[in-house]
Design a protein around this motif. Structure first.
Motif, PDB file in Angstrom:
ATOM      1  N   ARG A   1      10.456  -2.228  -2.489  1.00  0.00           N
ATOM      2  CA  ARG A   1       9.890  -1.149  -3.310  1.00  0.00           C
ATOM      3  C   ARG A   1      10.999  -0.334  -3.964  1.00  0.00           C
TER       4      ARG A   1
ATOM      5  N   GLY B   1       1.448   0.727  -5.274  1.00  0.00           N
ATOM      6  CA  GLY B   1       2.274   1.800  -4.749  1.00  0.00           C
ATOM      7  C   GLY B   1       1.457   3.038  -4.443  1.00  0.00           C
TER       8      GLY B   1
ATOM      9  N   ILE C   1       6.851   2.238  -5.777  1.00  0.00           N
ATOM     10  CA  ILE C   1       6.188   1.131  -6.458  1.00  0.00           C
ATOM     11  C   ILE C   1       6.814  -0.190  -6.015  1.00  0.00           C
TER      12      ILE C   1
ATOM     13  N   LEU D   1       0.725   1.999 -15.624  1.00  0.00           N
ATOM     14  CA  LEU D   1       0.018   2.053 -14.351  1.00  0.00           C
ATOM     15  C   LEU D   1      -1.165   3.017 -14.428  1.00  0.00           C
TER      16      LEU D   1
ATOM     17  N   GLN E   1       6.465   4.542 -16.525  1.00  0.00           N
ATOM     18  CA  GLN E   1       7.463   4.612 -15.469  1.00  0.00           C
ATOM     19  C   GLN E   1       8.864   4.915 -15.996  1.00  0.00           C
TER      20      GLN E   1
END
Length: 74
Positions: A3, A32, A51, A61, A70
């Motif tokens: 992650r 996530g 995530i 997302l 992001q």
């Protein structure tokens, strides 16, 4: 690690912010969770999230019905 720590820029379409541990999804699959969401004075609504590393950085997302882009932190 599987992650990564990511800054999410929330689209601001909803007046409330998502809470701690809210799922982050991509195409209906959980990828996530939110650490904390705040209203930044310049950036607007943002959130820190963890995530899956396999998720592309350019993927848009979904966080509780809010679209999020992001920005990699680490």
């Amino acid at each position: 690690p599987p992650r990564r720590h990511t800054l999410l820029h929330l689209d601001g379409s909803v007046d409330s912010l998502p809470g701690h541990a809210t799922d982050v999804t991509l195409d209906g699959t959980t990828v996530g969770f939110i650490g904390q969401a705040v209203q930044h004075y310049e950036l607007g609504p943002i959130a820190s999230a963890v995530i899956k590393r396999s998720v592309s950085l350019d993927a848009v997302l979904d966080v509780a019905g809010i679209r999020a882009s992001q920005e990699l932190i680490a």
